[in-house]
Design a protein around this motif. Sequence first.
Motif, PDB file in Angstrom:
ATOM      1  N   HIS A 166     -64.040  15.527 -30.896  1.00  0.00           N
ATOM      2  CA  HIS A 166     -64.846  16.177 -29.854  1.00  0.00           C
ATOM      3  C   HIS A 166     -65.225  15.167 -28.767  1.00  0.00           C
ATOM      4  O   HIS A 166     -65.144  15.452 -27.569  1.00  0.00           O
ATOM      5  CB  HIS A 166     -66.134  16.748 -30.453  1.00  0.00           C
ATOM      6  CG  HIS A 166     -65.950  17.997 -31.254  1.00  0.00           C
ATOM      7  ND1 HIS A 166     -65.720  17.966 -32.609  1.00  0.00           N
ATOM      8  CD2 HIS A 166     -65.971  19.309 -30.905  1.00  0.00           C
ATOM      9  CE1 HIS A 166     -65.610  19.216 -33.058  1.00  0.00           C
ATOM     10  NE2 HIS A 166     -65.751  20.046 -32.045  1.00  0.00           N
TER      11      HIS A 166
ATOM     12  N   SER B 126     -64.187  15.237 -24.858  1.00  0.00           N
ATOM     13  CA  SER B 126     -65.247  15.305 -23.844  1.00  0.00           C
ATOM     14  C   SER B 126     -65.095  14.221 -22.795  1.00  0.00           C
ATOM     15  O   SER B 126     -65.424  14.430 -21.623  1.00  0.00           O
ATOM     16  CB  SER B 126     -66.627  15.180 -24.505  1.00  0.00           C
ATOM     17  OG  SER B 126     -66.892  16.275 -25.346  1.00  0.00           O
TER      18      SER B 126
ATOM     19  N   GLU C 159     -66.103  22.010 -36.599  1.00  0.00           N
ATOM     20  CA  GLU C 159     -66.810  22.612 -35.470  1.00  0.00           C
ATOM     21  C   GLU C 159     -68.100  21.866 -35.181  1.00  0.00           C
ATOM     22  O   GLU C 159     -68.746  21.338 -36.084  1.00  0.00           O
ATOM     23  CB  GLU C 159     -67.125  24.082 -35.761  1.00  0.00           C
ATOM     24  CG  GLU C 159     -65.902  24.959 -35.979  1.00  0.00           C
ATOM     25  CD  GLU C 159     -66.280  26.401 -36.268  1.00  0.00           C
ATOM     26  OE1 GLU C 159     -67.456  26.651 -36.631  1.00  0.00           O
ATOM     27  OE2 GLU C 159     -65.412  27.281 -36.128  1.00  0.00           O
TER      28      GLU C 159
ATOM     29  N   GLU D  69     -72.167  24.231 -31.752  1.00  0.00           N
ATOM     30  CA  GLU D  69     -71.930  25.448 -30.969  1.00  0.00           C
ATOM     31  C   GLU D  69     -70.706  26.197 -31.469  1.00  0.00           C
ATOM     32  O   GLU D  69     -70.168  27.062 -30.785  1.00  0.00           O
ATOM     33  CB  GLU D  69     -71.769  25.100 -29.484  1.00  0.00           C
ATOM     34  CG  GLU D  69     -73.013  24.474 -28.865  1.00  0.00           C
ATOM     35  CD  GLU D  69     -72.829  24.168 -27.390  1.00  0.00           C
ATOM     36  OE1 GLU D  69     -72.111  24.926 -26.708  1.00  0.00           O
ATOM     37  OE2 GLU D  69     -73.384  23.150 -26.927  1.00  0.00           O
TER      38      GLU D  69
ATOM     39  N   ARG E 145     -67.694  25.162 -31.904  1.00  0.00           N
ATOM     40  CA  ARG E 145     -66.482  24.869 -31.145  1.00  0.00           C
ATOM     41  C   ARG E 145     -65.646  23.830 -31.873  1.00  0.00           C
ATOM     42  O   ARG E 145     -66.145  22.765 -32.239  1.00  0.00           O
ATOM     43  CB  ARG E 145     -66.818  24.338 -29.751  1.00  0.00           C
ATOM     44  CG  ARG E 145     -67.579  25.289 -28.860  1.00  0.00           C
ATOM     45  CD  ARG E 145     -67.946  24.609 -27.543  1.00  0.00           C
ATOM     46  NE  ARG E 145     -68.713  23.381 -27.780  1.00  0.00           N
ATOM     47  CZ  ARG E 145     -69.178  22.601 -26.812  1.00  0.00           C
ATOM     48  NH1 ARG E 145     -68.926  22.916 -25.542  1.00  0.00           N
ATOM     49  NH2 ARG E 145     -69.870  21.511 -27.098  1.00  0.00           N
TER      50      ARG E 145
ATOM     51  N   ASP F 107     -61.328  24.350 -28.740  1.00  0.00           N
ATOM     52  CA  ASP F 107     -62.182  25.203 -27.910  1.00  0.00           C
ATOM     53  C   ASP F 107     -62.813  24.397 -26.778  1.00  0.00           C
ATOM     54  O   ASP F 107     -62.913  24.866 -25.639  1.00  0.00           O
ATOM     55  CB  ASP F 107     -63.284  25.845 -28.762  1.00  0.00           C
ATOM     56  CG  ASP F 107     -62.718  26.679 -29.901  1.00  0.00           C
ATOM     57  OD1 ASP F 107     -61.752  27.415 -29.654  1.00  0.00           O
ATOM     58  OD2 ASP F 107     -63.238  26.581 -31.030  1.00  0.00           O
ATOM     59  N   LEU F 108     -63.239  23.187 -27.110  1.00  0.00           N
ATOM     60  CA  LEU F 108     -63.852  22.322 -26.097  1.00  0.00           C
ATOM     61  C   LEU F 108     -62.844  21.952 -25.017  1.00  0.00           C
ATOM     62  O   LEU F 108     -63.159  21.986 -23.819  1.00  0.00           O
ATOM     63  CB  LEU F 108     -64.401  21.067 -26.772  1.00  0.00           C
ATOM     64  CG  LEU F 108     -65.099  20.046 -25.877  1.00  0.00           C
ATOM     65  CD1 LEU F 108     -66.264  20.670 -25.132  1.00  0.00           C
ATOM     66  CD2 LEU F 108     -65.575  18.844 -26.703  1.00  0.00           C
TER      67      LEU F 108
ATOM     68  N   ARG G 120     -60.283  23.650 -24.123  1.00  0.00           N
ATOM     69  CA  ARG G 120     -60.013  24.854 -23.334  1.00  0.00           C
ATOM     70  C   ARG G 120     -61.107  25.076 -22.295  1.00  0.00           C
ATOM     71  O   ARG G 120     -60.843  25.503 -21.167  1.00  0.00           O
ATOM     72  CB  ARG G 120     -59.906  26.062 -24.261  1.00  0.00           C
ATOM     73  CG  ARG G 120     -59.432  27.342 -23.572  1.00  0.00           C
ATOM     74  CD  ARG G 120     -59.057  28.377 -24.602  1.00  0.00           C
ATOM     75  NE  ARG G 120     -60.140  28.568 -25.574  1.00  0.00           N
ATOM     76  CZ  ARG G 120     -59.981  29.242 -26.716  1.00  0.00           C
ATOM     77  NH1 ARG G 120     -58.803  29.739 -27.026  1.00  0.00           N
ATOM     78  NH2 ARG G 120     -61.005  29.396 -27.524  1.00  0.00           N
ATOM     79  N   GLN G 121     -62.353  24.753 -22.655  1.00  0.00           N
ATOM     80  CA  GLN G 121     -63.460  24.878 -21.707  1.00  0.00           C
ATOM     81  C   GLN G 121     -63.337  23.854 -20.582  1.00  0.00           C
ATOM     82  O   GLN G 121     -63.625  24.163 -19.421  1.00  0.00           O
ATOM     83  CB  GLN G 121     -64.798  24.688 -22.423  1.00  0.00           C
ATOM     84  CG  GLN G 121     -65.192  25.837 -23.341  1.00  0.00           C
ATOM     85  CD  GLN G 121     -66.517  25.582 -24.039  1.00  0.00           C
ATOM     86  OE1 GLN G 121     -67.199  24.588 -23.766  1.00  0.00           O
ATOM     87  NE2 GLN G 121     -66.886  26.470 -24.949  1.00  0.00           N
ATOM     88  N   LEU G 122     -62.906  22.651 -20.913  1.00  0.00           N
ATOM     89  CA  LEU G 122     -62.850  21.570 -19.928  1.00  0.00           C
ATOM     90  C   LEU G 122     -61.636  21.681 -19.008  1.00  0.00           C
ATOM     91  O   LEU G 122     -61.703  21.333 -17.830  1.00  0.00           O
ATOM     92  CB  LEU G 122     -62.838  20.222 -20.651  1.00  0.00           C
ATOM     93  CG  LEU G 122     -64.113  19.864 -21.420  1.00  0.00           C
ATOM     94  CD1 LEU G 122     -63.894  18.591 -22.224  1.00  0.00           C
ATOM     95  CD2 LEU G 122     -65.300  19.710 -20.474  1.00  0.00           C
ATOM     96  N   GLY G 123     -60.515  22.132 -19.560  1.00  0.00           N
ATOM     97  CA  GLY G 123     -59.309  22.254 -18.736  1.00  0.00           C
ATOM     98  C   GLY G 123     -58.815  20.897 -18.241  1.00  0.00           C
ATOM     99  O   GLY G 123     -58.911  19.895 -18.939  1.00  0.00           O
TER     100      GLY G 123
ATOM    101  N   GLU H  57     -54.991  20.903 -20.221  1.00  0.00           N
ATOM    102  CA  GLU H  57     -54.195  22.118 -20.086  1.00  0.00           C
ATOM    103  C   GLU H  57     -52.875  22.037 -20.852  1.00  0.00           C
ATOM    104  O   GLU H  57     -52.508  22.977 -21.578  1.00  0.00           O
ATOM    105  CB  GLU H  57     -53.943  22.428 -18.606  1.00  0.00           C
ATOM    106  CG  GLU H  57     -55.174  22.902 -17.840  1.00  0.00           C
ATOM    107  CD  GLU H  57     -55.690  24.249 -18.326  1.00  0.00           C
ATOM    108  OE1 GLU H  57     -54.932  24.977 -19.006  1.00  0.00           O
ATOM    109  OE2 GLU H  57     -56.860  24.577 -18.040  1.00  0.00           O
TER     110      GLU H  57
END
Length: 215
Positions: A123, A127, A177, A180, A182, A186-187, A189-192, A196
Motif C-alpha cells: 500500500h 501511495s 486490505e 478502508e 482497500r 483498489d488503491l 485504481r483510485q490513484l491512476g 494504469e
Amino acid sequence: MSLCTACGNTLTLEIDPEEEDEYDQNGEEQVLCNLNNEGGLQEDFNILPILKEESYLKAFPEERKCRAFLEFCGEGDVGAVLDLINCEEDEDSSMSPAEGALSKPIDVLRYQDPMGSLSTGLHVAVSNGREEIVWLLLFLASSLELQFFPPDVVQAAQTLGATREEQTGKVDIRVLEDSEHRMAHDLARQLGGIWEPWIQSGRLRPVIDGVLPIV
C-alpha cells in the motif's frame, strides 16, 4: 503532558470542526511546538503523531523494524528493504527452537501498520509511486507467476540477492486490505497515473478462484 517545560504554555489544543482553523479540521487534539532542527525552525509543529509512535514502539519494540520497512518502501529504497529482510531472516535462522517457541516472529513483508490505517508495504509503495518496490514485494510475497514479471525485473531481483520462497500456504500480500477495505489494487485504481498499466494487466489483483491476471 500538556504544558511546555520551556515556556509553560499550553501545548494541547482541541479544535472545533465548525470553526476555520489553520491546523486541523477534524477536531482532533494536537500537541503544538516550535521545532528547531537541521531542517530549520518549524512553528506550530504538531508533534503528537511522533509522540504516539514513540510511545507505541516503547510498548512494542519488536515492531521497530517493521516500521522502518514501511518507511523504506515509501522512500523506494530497494537496497534497504532487502538488507532489512535478509537481516530478519538471519535472526530467525539463528534462533534456538526454545526461543522460536517463546516468540512468534513478525512477518515483516506482510506487516500491517496499526497506526497507519493497516497499510502494508505494498500500500505504501503504491501511495508513493514506487514501482520498483512494488515489483520487489510481488516477487517476495505474492503468488504472481514469474511469467508475469519482466525478465529485467527478475534479473535485477536475483542480482540484488532477493530470494523467492515457496508461497504455498502463505498469504498473498495483494489480498491484504487497509482499514478502508482497500487492497493495493483498489488503491492503485483510485490513484491512476503510473498505475494504469498495472490495473490493465491485473498484476496487482490477487488470483481468486483460479483466475490469473490478464497480460
